[in-house]
Design a protein around this motif. Structure first.
Motif, PDB file in Angstrom:
ATOM      1  N   LEU A 109       0.811  -1.211   0.000  1.00 27.18           N
ATOM      2  CA  LEU A 109       0.000   0.000   0.000  1.00 27.18           C
ATOM      3  C   LEU A 109       0.852   1.273   0.000  1.00 27.18           C
ATOM      4  O   LEU A 109       0.547   2.231  -0.708  1.00 27.18           O
ATOM      5  CB  LEU A 109      -0.959  -0.012   1.182  1.00 27.18           C
ATOM      6  CG  LEU A 109      -2.120  -1.011   1.032  1.00 27.18           C
ATOM      7  CD1 LEU A 109      -2.906  -1.139   2.328  1.00 27.18           C
ATOM      8  CD2 LEU A 109      -3.054  -0.599  -0.107  1.00 27.18           C
ATOM      9  N   THR A 110       1.901   1.306   0.778  1.00 22.63           N
ATOM     10  CA  THR A 110       2.760   2.496   0.770  1.00 22.63           C
ATOM     11  C   THR A 110       3.475   2.625  -0.572  1.00 22.63           C
ATOM     12  O   THR A 110       3.796   3.735  -1.009  1.00 22.63           O
ATOM     13  CB  THR A 110       3.780   2.483   1.915  1.00 22.63           C
ATOM     14  OG1 THR A 110       4.567   1.289   1.858  1.00 22.63           O
ATOM     15  CG2 THR A 110       3.080   2.560   3.266  1.00 22.63           C
ATOM     16  N   GLY A 111       3.700   1.492  -1.242  1.00 19.35           N
ATOM     17  CA  GLY A 111       4.288   1.532  -2.572  1.00 19.35           C
ATOM     18  C   GLY A 111       3.387   2.216  -3.584  1.00 19.35           C
ATOM     19  O   GLY A 111       3.853   2.703  -4.613  1.00 19.35           O
ATOM     20  N   ARG A 112       2.090   2.277  -3.299  1.00 17.63           N
ATOM     21  CA  ARG A 112       1.148   2.992  -4.160  1.00 17.63           C
ATOM     22  C   ARG A 112       0.952   4.435  -3.711  1.00 17.63           C
ATOM     23  O   ARG A 112       0.115   5.151  -4.254  1.00 17.63           O
ATOM     24  CB  ARG A 112      -0.209   2.294  -4.131  1.00 17.63           C
ATOM     25  CG  ARG A 112      -0.220   0.887  -4.697  1.00 17.63           C
ATOM     26  CD  ARG A 112      -1.654   0.374  -4.697  1.00 17.63           C
ATOM     27  NE  ARG A 112      -1.721  -1.027  -5.040  1.00 17.63           N
ATOM     28  CZ  ARG A 112      -2.859  -1.719  -5.105  1.00 17.63           C
ATOM     29  NH1 ARG A 112      -4.009  -1.106  -4.836  1.00 17.63           N
ATOM     30  NH2 ARG A 112      -2.850  -2.991  -5.417  1.00 17.63           N
ATOM     31  N   GLY A 113       1.676   4.826  -2.683  1.00 18.85           N
ATOM     32  CA  GLY A 113       1.576   6.205  -2.208  1.00 18.85           C
ATOM     33  C   GLY A 113       0.687   6.399  -1.009  1.00 18.85           C
ATOM     34  O   GLY A 113       0.522   7.527  -0.536  1.00 18.85           O
ATOM     35  N   TYR A 114       0.096   5.327  -0.481  1.00 17.81           N
ATOM     36  CA  TYR A 114      -0.741   5.450   0.707  1.00 17.81           C
ATOM     37  C   TYR A 114       0.125   5.839   1.902  1.00 17.81           C
ATOM     38  O   TYR A 114       1.230   5.316   2.087  1.00 17.81           O
ATOM     39  CB  TYR A 114      -1.429   4.125   1.024  1.00 17.81           C
ATOM     40  CG  TYR A 114      -2.622   3.788   0.151  1.00 17.81           C
ATOM     41  CD1 TYR A 114      -3.897   3.684   0.693  1.00 17.81           C
ATOM     42  CD2 TYR A 114      -2.469   3.532  -1.209  1.00 17.81           C
ATOM     43  CE1 TYR A 114      -4.995   3.355  -0.101  1.00 17.81           C
ATOM     44  CE2 TYR A 114      -3.555   3.199  -2.011  1.00 17.81           C
ATOM     45  CZ  TYR A 114      -4.811   3.119  -1.456  1.00 17.81           C
ATOM     46  OH  TYR A 114      -5.880   2.789  -2.235  1.00 17.81           O
ATOM     47  N   GLU A 115      -0.383   6.742   2.727  1.00 20.33           N
ATOM     48  CA  GLU A 115       0.271   7.074   3.993  1.00 20.33           C
ATOM     49  C   GLU A 115      -0.229   6.108   5.061  1.00 20.33           C
ATOM     50  O   GLU A 115      -1.417   5.789   5.099  1.00 20.33           O
ATOM     51  CB  GLU A 115      -0.051   8.510   4.401  1.00 20.33           C
ATOM     52  CG  GLU A 115       0.476   9.561   3.431  1.00 20.33           C
ATOM     53  CD  GLU A 115       0.101  10.956   3.858  1.00 20.33           C
ATOM     54  OE1 GLU A 115      -0.646  11.103   4.853  1.00 20.33           O
ATOM     55  OE2 GLU A 115       0.552  11.919   3.197  1.00 20.33           O
ATOM     56  N   MET A 116       0.658   5.663   5.918  1.00 18.26           N
ATOM     57  CA  MET A 116       0.293   4.651   6.911  1.00 18.26           C
ATOM     58  C   MET A 116       0.669   5.085   8.312  1.00 18.26           C
ATOM     59  O   MET A 116       1.697   5.730   8.516  1.00 18.26           O
ATOM     60  CB  MET A 116       0.996   3.323   6.584  1.00 18.26           C
ATOM     61  CG  MET A 116       0.473   2.116   7.384  1.00 18.26           C
ATOM     62  SD  MET A 116       1.133   1.967   9.056  1.00 18.26           S
ATOM     63  CE  MET A 116       2.677   1.138   8.731  1.00 18.26           C
ATOM     64  N   ASP A 117      -0.189   4.733   9.269  1.00 18.01           N
ATOM     65  CA  ASP A 117       0.112   4.968  10.681  1.00 18.01           C
ATOM     66  C   ASP A 117      -0.387   3.776  11.477  1.00 18.01           C
ATOM     67  O   ASP A 117      -1.391   3.140  11.115  1.00 18.01           O
ATOM     68  CB  ASP A 117      -0.576   6.245  11.168  1.00 18.01           C
ATOM     69  CG  ASP A 117       0.083   6.809  12.414  1.00 18.01           C
ATOM     70  OD1 ASP A 117       1.054   6.192  12.898  1.00 18.01           O
ATOM     71  OD2 ASP A 117      -0.373   7.852  12.900  1.00 18.01           O
ATOM     72  N   THR A 118       0.320   3.458  12.531  1.00 21.12           N
ATOM     73  CA  THR A 118      -0.102   2.408  13.457  1.00 21.12           C
ATOM     74  C   THR A 118      -0.765   3.074  14.649  1.00 21.12           C
ATOM     75  O   THR A 118      -0.105   3.780  15.417  1.00 21.12           O
ATOM     76  CB  THR A 118       1.090   1.559  13.926  1.00 21.12           C
ATOM     77  OG1 THR A 118       1.740   0.983  12.793  1.00 21.12           O
ATOM     78  CG2 THR A 118       0.625   0.451  14.859  1.00 21.12           C
ATOM     79  N   LEU A 119      -2.068   2.877  14.797  1.00 17.99           N
ATOM     80  CA  LEU A 119      -2.789   3.516  15.896  1.00 17.99           C
ATOM     81  C   LEU A 119      -2.456   2.872  17.235  1.00 17.99           C
ATOM     82  O   LEU A 119      -2.284   3.555  18.238  1.00 17.99           O
ATOM     83  CB  LEU A 119      -4.295   3.429  15.638  1.00 17.99           C
ATOM     84  CG  LEU A 119      -4.812   4.103  14.372  1.00 17.99           C
ATOM     85  CD1 LEU A 119      -6.316   3.874  14.239  1.00 17.99           C
ATOM     86  CD2 LEU A 119      -4.501   5.596  14.392  1.00 17.99           C
ATOM     87  N   GLU A 120      -2.385   1.547  17.235  1.00 15.87           N
ATOM     88  CA  GLU A 120      -2.134   0.818  18.482  1.00 15.87           C
ATOM     89  C   GLU A 120      -1.782  -0.621  18.145  1.00 15.87           C
ATOM     90  O   GLU A 120      -2.140  -1.133  17.082  1.00 15.87           O
ATOM     91  CB  GLU A 120      -3.371   0.868  19.386  1.00 15.87           C
ATOM     92  CG  GLU A 120      -3.111   0.488  20.826  1.00 15.87           C
ATOM     93  CD  GLU A 120      -4.235   0.910  21.762  1.00 15.87           C
ATOM     94  OE1 GLU A 120      -4.193   0.511  22.947  1.00 15.87           O
ATOM     95  OE2 GLU A 120      -5.152   1.635  21.314  1.00 15.87           O
ATOM     96  N   ILE A 121      -1.067  -1.284  19.052  1.00 17.60           N
ATOM     97  CA  ILE A 121      -0.724  -2.699  18.898  1.00 17.60           C
ATOM     98  C   ILE A 121      -1.267  -3.454  20.101  1.00 17.60           C
ATOM     99  O   ILE A 121      -1.120  -3.005  21.247  1.00 17.60           O
ATOM    100  CB  ILE A 121       0.801  -2.902  18.803  1.00 17.60           C
ATOM    101  CG1 ILE A 121       1.348  -2.192  17.555  1.00 17.60           C
ATOM    102  CG2 ILE A 121       1.151  -4.383  18.752  1.00 17.60           C
ATOM    103  CD1 ILE A 121       2.859  -2.213  17.454  1.00 17.60           C
ATOM    104  N   PHE A 122      -1.897  -4.595  19.837  1.00 18.49           N
ATOM    105  CA  PHE A 122      -2.477  -5.426  20.886  1.00 18.49           C
ATOM    106  C   PHE A 122      -1.814  -6.807  20.866  1.00 18.49           C
ATOM    107  O   PHE A 122      -1.707  -7.432  19.808  1.00 18.49           O
ATOM    108  CB  PHE A 122      -3.982  -5.604  20.666  1.00 18.49           C
ATOM    109  CG  PHE A 122      -4.761  -4.315  20.732  1.00 18.49           C
ATOM    110  CD1 PHE A 122      -5.471  -3.977  21.878  1.00 18.49           C
ATOM    111  CD2 PHE A 122      -4.785  -3.447  19.653  1.00 18.49           C
ATOM    112  CE1 PHE A 122      -6.178  -2.780  21.942  1.00 18.49           C
ATOM    113  CE2 PHE A 122      -5.501  -2.257  19.700  1.00 18.49           C
ATOM    114  CZ  PHE A 122      -6.195  -1.928  20.856  1.00 18.49           C
TER     115      PHE A 122
END
Length: 277
Positions: free
Chosen positions: A212-225
């Motif tokens: 997805l980031t390779g297509r230009g999407y910005e990514m964030d991790t909100l939380e890890i469980f």
């Protein structure tokens, strides 16, 4: 290839080992949870036909209670793999203008409607569609897409062919639905729109992020469980399933420790098109 920055220290929540305590206040066929000050309820009439949501699915909702969560009010949203309607209920309760609940399981539609009505929400703002994601053609693209794909590897030894399997088990080593979501995202998500995903560490998180980031999407991790691998329904085939997961771990395609794994609440934003729209 340009990758969007990722927060190095997302919040990590460790859930207790075992069944007794979880994000749910009660389970396994009727649960109550709080979301943005609202008390909501999810029930399933037949847990063998429609999976009662696990902590894996509920974790994304817990993350959406945080300060970094997007505004859900007024959105036109697609709930991929709607199941019991957990995410559809949350979206409508948070003020979504329209929600389309998509699931391959025919039993999902009735259960989703029932849970929307039980929570006193407007069912006229809900549309249920029974279809594989790969064959679904929306009338237009959505502002927001939310999903918790099945993430356990398939094996004939524990193939069941019911609603429980479609919610938990996926072919291609547990990646089938993740790959379908990635493949279809530009078709269903509008430019500037948001994809929210509960992503299991058993199903190669780095691959999804890279795609997805390779297509230009910005990514964030909100939380890890961190939580238990959901092996209870497959207790007789536990060794078979863990064996498959260990093979994927050795190939660098799964991350877990014993019977514990993690779920990352991920948020991707699709870039605007060339016109800035």
């Amino acid at each position: 290839m340009t990758y969007a920055p990722i927060r190095t220290l997302p919040r990590r929540r460790v859930l207790p080992v075992g069944e007794s305590r979880s994000l749910w206040r009660s389970r396994p066929s009727c649960g109550i949870f709080e979301f943005r000050g609202m008390r909501l309820q999810i029930a399933v009439e037949d847990p063998t036909e429609v999976l009662f949501p696990t902590d894996c699915g509920l974790s994304l909702i817990a993350a959406l209670n945080g300060d970094d969560a997007p505004d859900l009010n007024g959105v036109n949203a697609l709930d991929i793999g709607a199941g019991s309607g957990l995410y559809s209920v949350v979206l409508l309760a948070a003020g979504a203008e329209r929600v389309t609940a998509l699931d391959i399981n025919p039993a999902s539609a009735a259960q989703t409607v029932a849970n929307v009505v039980t929570n006193g929400l407007d069912a006229t703002r809900l549309t249920c569609v029974t279809s594989p994601l790969e064959e679904y053609t929306p009338d237009g693209r959505f502002d927001l897409v939310i999903t918790n794909p099945p993430h356990l590897p398939y094996d004939p030894a524990y193939a069941r062919g019911d609603g429980l399997e479609t919610a938990l088990v996926a072919r291609e080593g547990g990646r089938a639905m993740y790959d379908a979501v990635v493949e279809r995202m530009d078709t269903v998500l509008a430019p500037g729109g948001i994809l929210l995903m509960a992503h299991s560490s058993l199903a190669d998180i780095p691959r999804t992020v890279a795609q997805l980031t390779g297509r230009g999407y910005e990514m964030d991790t909100l939380e890890i469980f961190e939580m238990d691998i959901p092996l209870l329904a497959y207790s007789e085939q536990k060794d078979t399933m863990l064996g498959l997961l260990k093979e994927r771990q050795a190939a660098g395609q799964a991350d877990f420790d014993g019977s514990r794994f993690s779920v990352h609440a991920l948020m991707f934003r699709r870039p605007l098109d060339a016109t800035g729209r």
